[in-house]
Design a protein around this motif. Structure first.
Motif, mmCIF file in Angstrom:
data_model
loop_
_atom_site.group_PDB
_atom_site.id
_atom_site.type_symbol
_atom_site.label_atom_id
_atom_site.label_comp_id
_atom_site.label_asym_id
_atom_site.label_seq_id
_atom_site.Cartn_x
_atom_site.Cartn_y
_atom_site.Cartn_z
ATOM 1 N N PHE A 16 0.843 -1.204 0.000
ATOM 2 C CA PHE A 16 0.000 0.000 0.000
ATOM 3 C C PHE A 16 0.872 1.245 0.000
ATOM 4 C CE2 PHE A 16 -2.536 3.276 2.135
ATOM 5 C CZ PHE A 16 -3.735 3.207 1.434
ATOM 6 N N ILE A 17 1.870 1.292 0.883
ATOM 7 C CA ILE A 17 2.756 2.448 0.978
ATOM 8 C C ILE A 17 3.567 2.605 -0.296
ATOM 9 C CG2 ILE A 17 4.754 3.415 2.205
ATOM 10 C CD1 ILE A 17 2.091 3.618 3.683
ATOM 11 N N VAL A 30 7.283 1.332 7.283
ATOM 12 C CA VAL A 30 6.390 0.714 8.263
ATOM 13 C C VAL A 30 7.165 0.418 9.541
ATOM 14 C CG1 VAL A 30 4.822 -1.203 8.706
ATOM 15 C CG2 VAL A 30 5.071 -0.301 6.381
ATOM 16 N N THR A 31 6.605 0.794 10.680
ATOM 17 C CA THR A 31 7.236 0.503 11.972
ATOM 18 C C THR A 31 6.506 -0.595 12.740
ATOM 19 O OG1 THR A 31 5.974 2.254 13.096
ATOM 20 C CG2 THR A 31 8.125 2.855 12.160
ATOM 21 N N GLY A 39 1.840 1.674 12.368
ATOM 22 C CA GLY A 39 2.822 2.715 12.649
ATOM 23 C C GLY A 39 3.637 2.988 11.401
ATOM 24 N N LEU A 40 3.808 4.261 11.089
ATOM 25 C CA LEU A 40 4.624 4.666 9.943
ATOM 26 C C LEU A 40 5.672 5.659 10.406
ATOM 27 C CD1 LEU A 40 2.084 5.278 7.014
ATOM 28 C CD2 LEU A 40 3.393 3.211 7.520
ATOM 29 N N ALA A 69 -0.813 7.264 7.904
ATOM 30 C CA ALA A 69 -0.843 6.232 8.944
ATOM 31 C C ALA A 69 -2.273 5.891 9.343
ATOM 32 C CB ALA A 69 -0.048 6.691 10.169
ATOM 33 N N CYS A 70 -3.120 6.901 9.439
ATOM 34 C CA CYS A 70 -4.526 6.649 9.782
ATOM 35 C C CYS A 70 -5.208 5.831 8.695
ATOM 36 C CB CYS A 70 -5.258 7.974 9.988
ATOM 37 S SG CYS A 70 -4.809 8.842 11.519
ATOM 38 N N GLY A 71 -4.904 6.129 7.437
ATOM 39 C CA GLY A 71 -5.470 5.352 6.344
ATOM 40 C C GLY A 71 -5.025 3.905 6.380
ATOM 41 N N VAL A 72 -3.766 3.686 6.699
ATOM 42 C CA VAL A 72 -3.256 2.320 6.810
ATOM 43 C C VAL A 72 -3.962 1.578 7.944
ATOM 44 C CG1 VAL A 72 -1.224 0.935 7.368
ATOM 45 C CG2 VAL A 72 -1.023 2.851 5.788
#
Length: 327
Positions: A16-17, A30-31, A39-40, A69-72
């Protein structure tokens, strides 16, 4: 790939990212990933600096990371892959974010209804226990996700369901913006200047914001289109976080332009943006209005549009802390 396993979610998030041009160009990584949470991180870059004198990151940089991050987090909370889009986003800036340091946003989708998903999150910097900002966002589920030229002359239709593998493949594919998809909205002979001198705010330089001639309602600022600003490569559409960052930039530049002799740069306290329609791959404009200004805090409202100021793509407002000599 089983998207409902932790490993499957991680693969989906990474794809996605990778499929978002802005996220890829900015180096987001990605964290952490879990059910309904993500977490990004954003690597340290001088480009993200908003105030070189104080050595602070531009608040718009935090908004782009938070929106992504919210979208993920929404994607990891859904039981099947489907389109979704940001309805609104609110940022609260708790303390200054220091320039040339990494930023991490941890987001949690805490409620998913039939039509809307609700997300909250915090942004941190390494070595600092307290968050520098907090975010709250809402997302509309099952948005139309077809290309613009396919929608011409017909009602929008939702994208056909895809398997997790198909979705990951489509999101990770290289993005190609055809010339016919890029709308031209700015007259070439319209006189304008750079919004601020180069080097004063590297993030404003990165956005390449221009200021148009002063009008009665206040200055108009232009964000030139470039492919790295794309957030949805399927429509295509600008990244919602980029619109937020541009709105915040317009808010600050409006205060600078309407307060001659201001010593220093206003600092964001909070910012809220509502998305009214998707933003095409086109030059975008913003104009601010001072709702109220006191000795310490100013409230500014901004209108963000593309083809017609009467049909904005987003509207936003926020409080700014006005600079003083001792700040």
């Amino acid at each position: 790939m089983d998207i409902f396993s932790n490993n499957g979610r991680l693969q989906w998030v990474e794809a996605f990212i990778k499929g978002i041009p802005y996220a890829r160009a900015s180096g987001m990584y990605v964290t952490e990933v879990g059910e309904g949470r993500a977490g990004l991180g954003l690597p340290a870059r001088d480009t993200w600096t908003g105030d070189t004198e104080r050595g602070l990151i531009h608040p718009g940089v935090l908004s782009v990371l938070a929106d992504t991050a919210c979208g993920v987090a929404v994607g990891t909370a859904l039981t099947e892959i489907e389109p979704f889009a940001t309805l609104d986003l609110r940022m609260d800036y708790l303390r200054p974010a220091l320039a040339n340091q990494e930023i991490v946003c941890r987001a949690e989708c805490h409620r998913v209804s039939r039509s809307v998903a609700f997300v909250r999150g915090e942004l941190f910097q390494p070595g600092r226990a307290e968050p520098v900002a907090m975010v709250n966002a809402t997302f509309m589920r099952a948005t139309a996700n077809t290309r613009r030229q396919e929608r011409a002359g017909s009602a929008p239709t939702a994208a056909a369901p895809m398997s997790p593998d198909q979705a990951a493949a489509s999101l990770s594919a290289p993005v190609s913006i055809e010339p016919s998809q890029v709308f031209q909205s700015t007259p070439a002979d319209l006189p304008e200047t750079l919004a601020i001198p180069p080097g004063r705010s590297p993030y404003v330089d990165f956005l390449n914001v221009h200021q148009q001639p002063q009008v009665d309602a206040g200055p108009v600022f232009r964000l030139p289109f470039k492919p790295d600003l794309i957030g949805n490569p399927i429509l295509p559409a600008l990244h919602g976080g980029v619109l937020a960052g541009f709105g915040e930039t317009g808010m600050i530049l409006h205060l600078v332009a309407t307060n001659p002799g201001l010593q220093g740069v206003p600092r964001g306290v909070d910012f809220a943006i509502a998305y009214l329609r998707s933003a095409k791959p086109v030059d975008t404009f913003v104009q601010g209005t001072t709702v109220r200004q006191g000795n310490r805090v100013a409230l500014v409202q901004v209108n963000i549009w593309q083809d017609d100021p009467q049909r904005p793509v987003a509207q936003a407002r926020g409080h700014c802390l006005m600079p003083r000599g001792e700040d």
